[in-house]
Design a protein around this motif. Sequence first.
Motif, PDB file in Angstrom:
ATOM      1  N   LEU A 126       0.851  -1.155  -0.017  1.00  0.00           N
ATOM      2  CA  LEU A 126       0.009  -0.105   0.034  1.00  0.00           C
ATOM      3  C   LEU A 126       0.709   1.374   0.011  1.00  0.00           C
ATOM      4  O   LEU A 126       0.454   2.312  -0.321  1.00  0.00           O
ATOM      5  N   SER A 127       2.182   1.018   0.380  1.00  0.00           N
ATOM      6  CA  SER A 127       2.986   2.310   0.516  1.00  0.00           C
ATOM      7  C   SER A 127       4.497   1.768   0.764  1.00  0.00           C
ATOM      8  O   SER A 127       4.767   0.772   1.226  1.00  0.00           O
ATOM      9  N   ALA A 128       5.267   2.472   0.236  1.00  0.00           N
ATOM     10  CA  ALA A 128       6.890   2.348   0.249  1.00  0.00           C
ATOM     11  C   ALA A 128       7.558   3.444   0.820  1.00  0.00           C
ATOM     12  O   ALA A 128       7.111   4.595   0.352  1.00  0.00           O
ATOM     13  N   ALA A 129       8.589   3.026   1.550  1.00  0.00           N
ATOM     14  CA  ALA A 129       9.435   4.295   1.969  1.00  0.00           C
ATOM     15  C   ALA A 129      10.899   3.626   1.973  1.00  0.00           C
ATOM     16  O   ALA A 129      11.367   2.661   2.179  1.00  0.00           O
ATOM     17  N   CYS A 130      11.860   4.620   2.143  1.00  0.00           N
ATOM     18  CA  CYS A 130      13.105   4.326   2.247  1.00  0.00           C
ATOM     19  C   CYS A 130      14.185   5.494   2.824  1.00  0.00           C
ATOM     20  O   CYS A 130      13.478   6.626   2.784  1.00  0.00           O
ATOM     21  N   GLU A 131      15.094   5.332   3.579  1.00  0.00           N
ATOM     22  CA  GLU A 131      15.832   6.086   4.041  1.00  0.00           C
ATOM     23  C   GLU A 131      16.691   6.950   2.914  1.00  0.00           C
ATOM     24  O   GLU A 131      17.023   6.502   1.893  1.00  0.00           O
ATOM     25  N   LEU A 132      16.771   8.215   3.132  1.00  0.00           N
ATOM     26  CA  LEU A 132      17.162   9.183   1.890  1.00  0.00           C
ATOM     27  C   LEU A 132      18.069  10.200   2.817  1.00  0.00           C
ATOM     28  O   LEU A 132      17.875  10.570   4.130  1.00  0.00           O
ATOM     29  N   VAL A 133      18.832  10.790   1.862  1.00  0.00           N
ATOM     30  CA  VAL A 133      19.739  12.132   2.295  1.00  0.00           C
ATOM     31  C   VAL A 133      18.861  13.237   2.039  1.00  0.00           C
ATOM     32  O   VAL A 133      18.303  13.314   0.580  1.00  0.00           O
ATOM     33  N   TYR A 134      18.403  14.234   2.878  1.00  0.00           N
ATOM     34  CA  TYR A 134      17.655  15.506   2.420  1.00  0.00           C
ATOM     35  C   TYR A 134      18.688  16.558   2.504  1.00  0.00           C
ATOM     36  O   TYR A 134      19.641  16.539   3.382  1.00  0.00           O
ATOM     37  N   TYR A 135      18.769  17.532   1.547  1.00  0.00           N
ATOM     38  CA  TYR A 135      19.520  18.784   1.527  1.00  0.00           C
ATOM     39  C   TYR A 135      18.995  19.849   0.902  1.00  0.00           C
ATOM     40  O   TYR A 135      17.928  19.792   0.516  1.00  0.00           O
ATOM     41  N   ARG A 136      19.646  20.902   1.581  1.00  0.00           N
ATOM     42  CA  ARG A 136      19.009  22.351   1.262  1.00  0.00           C
ATOM     43  C   ARG A 136      19.540  22.686  -0.137  1.00  0.00           C
ATOM     44  O   ARG A 136      20.704  23.158  -0.446  1.00  0.00           O
ATOM     45  N   ARG A 137      18.704  22.460  -1.171  1.00  0.00           N
ATOM     46  CA  ARG A 137      19.058  22.614  -2.650  1.00  0.00           C
ATOM     47  C   ARG A 137      19.378  24.106  -2.914  1.00  0.00           C
ATOM     48  O   ARG A 137      20.471  24.421  -3.640  1.00  0.00           O
ATOM     49  N   ASP A 138      18.838  25.074  -2.204  1.00  0.00           N
ATOM     50  CA  ASP A 138      19.174  26.489  -2.328  1.00  0.00           C
ATOM     51  C   ASP A 138      20.542  26.911  -1.947  1.00  0.00           C
ATOM     52  O   ASP A 138      21.242  27.654  -2.499  1.00  0.00           O
ATOM     53  N   LEU A 139      20.863  26.189  -0.920  1.00  0.00           N
ATOM     54  CA  LEU A 139      22.443  26.485  -0.532  1.00  0.00           C
ATOM     55  C   LEU A 139      23.341  25.907  -1.145  1.00  0.00           C
ATOM     56  O   LEU A 139      24.331  26.485  -1.622  1.00  0.00           O
ATOM     57  N   LEU A 140      23.117  24.496  -1.809  1.00  0.00           N
ATOM     58  CA  LEU A 140      24.220  24.096  -2.763  1.00  0.00           C
ATOM     59  C   LEU A 140      24.255  24.578  -4.072  1.00  0.00           C
ATOM     60  O   LEU A 140      25.154  24.495  -4.774  1.00  0.00           O
ATOM     61  N   ALA A 141      23.199  25.530  -4.342  1.00  0.00           N
ATOM     62  CA  ALA A 141      23.124  26.374  -5.419  1.00  0.00           C
ATOM     63  C   ALA A 141      23.744  27.778  -5.491  1.00  0.00           C
ATOM     64  O   ALA A 141      23.924  28.469  -6.453  1.00  0.00           O
TER      65      ALA A 141
END
Length: 493
Positions: free
Chosen positions: A152-167
């Motif tokens: 019914l649903s799937a999830a996974c561990e991810l890395v989140y990052y601030r895209r505005d800072l990397l840009a």
Amino acid sequence: MRPLHVLLILAFLWGAPGCQRQAPPIPDARQRFAGIELSVVIADDLDLERWLQGERGEWSAETGGQLRMEPRGNAAAGGAVDSAAGEDDPIGADADIVIYRSTSTGRFVARPGLAEIPDAVLDAAPYDRKGLARAVDDVLMSWARRRVAFPLSAACELVYYRRDLLADEAVRERFEAAYGRPLEPPRTWSDFDQLAEFFAKSAAGGHEPAKGIALSDPGRALLARAAAYGKHPDNFSFYFDVQSMEPLATEPPFEQALEEWARLGSFLAPSDPAEPSLVAFEQGRAALAVASSSLAAGLLRADSPVHGKVGFVRLPGSDRAYDHGKRRWDERGAASGNHASVVEGILASVVRTSKHADAAFDFLAFLTNAERSSSGITASAGRLGPYRRNQFASVPAWLAAGWSPADTDSYLDAVRASLADRNAVAILRIGGSDEYARALATRVQAAFRGERPAADALQGVADAWGSITAERGASAQQRQYRESLGLPIIEPR
């Protein structure tokens, strides 16, 4: 009277008004389950009753079948309790379907038992079995090499990052000057550590986060990093030795992972394992986060402070992996590296004792088929995670839920890559999985803060895991662990 006259009279009477024999009615295939009411038990405190009520209407109209929802998420409400002793009837004697987190699979496999899904159901054209994400089909749906659950649903561990800072160009220039490489999302854990250090220490015009990393749960963060080091493609096992059920928490992959997290201790924003969240990341106090994809919806809604500023990437890899069977590290090459996704999900199964198994299989196949499930997943606005290839392609539907285009593309790409992984690790699914998870999180917290040596903390984890296994019965736990990995069962001599 002549025989011919008799025949003529009978023919006349047969065709006379009021004397015609009525042909039997043709059964309405659309009402094939009329009169059947399926009992659907919703376990594990899953708030899905309203969603299911909305999704069932078309199936009921087509088949005549009805559903009776029975939320039983906690013991106080009479629900299932996952105890070492077990229960005589954890979901009710008349249950047809049980909905649960993948971490509870072992509990329901043990009692009352989950029915294997017939190949005819999975291979039917509308279901589109080939459209399921690899890790969902191979790992989450399977037990002892049999498919016993619909996703019914799937999830996974991810890395989140601030895209505005990397840009930010100024930030990019300073990072390249400091580390001699372009500023980009992390591909390896070494890259991740450099980013954490940079964002925690540098000023970058005064708008960078005070801390580098937010974690939703220290135990899962350890698993996310240790998986890249310890889930060797040639080994099934990650948590325990499959031959002896000895915990592997004290082996080199876990120790290296925890030591590396400890070195980043001063860059970590505080977290509470009892309430997994990404508050520090959402409030702008962290540039990076490691967490389940299931938490993304809270950050991507239109009123979030970081709306339109978030990027996602699959868990970083490692240029080497530990081969538990050969007790050695194998070089994997910097180009490809060793990646291992950490996955979980929400599942639905037909109870083995169901008296209406045909109707139950039909409903779950309807609910999760290729066409129907796509609209259901996107309409949930992130409460349910995608598990089919066509759900990743339904970008307009995600945008209609209020997500920004860049955030959505990044999220779907990261989840798609993670669930396509051949080398996936499921969050532990055997009986007592929550106990094992709590023992891990509580015993490594001090090491994350640098207050306890990694080796001591991991020995505490191994001791606690060993006690849980012994209390529940080592042979029973070993059997479940091997079944969860699709390995042959070792029968006692």
